[in-house]
Motif scaffolding. Structure first.
Motif: not given
Length: 57
Positions: A2-14, A52-55
């Motif tokens: 599974k993968a998650f990018a914080c920027g998908d929920v908090v814009p600008g976070c890498e 919802g943003s985990i892929v």
């Protein structure tokens, strides 16, 4: 995996994670939310947004 990018929920976070399970991602994201974003409580809405943003990775 599974993968998650914080920027998908908090814009600008890498920050990004790739883990074996959704629960492992949630644990790491919780620690990150506290240390990087200063959150002391994780709301059910935030958990839902993260889930919802985990892929699949």
């Amino acid at each position: 995996m599974k993968a998650f990018a914080c920027g998908d929920v908090v814009p600008g976070c890498e920050a990004r994670w790739v883990c074996s399970t959704e629960d492992e991602i949630l644990a790491r994201v919780g620690a990150h939310a506290s240390s990087a974003h200063g959150l002391t409580e994780i709301s059910p809405e935030l958990v839902g947004a993260v889930r919802g943003s985990i892929v699949a990775a």
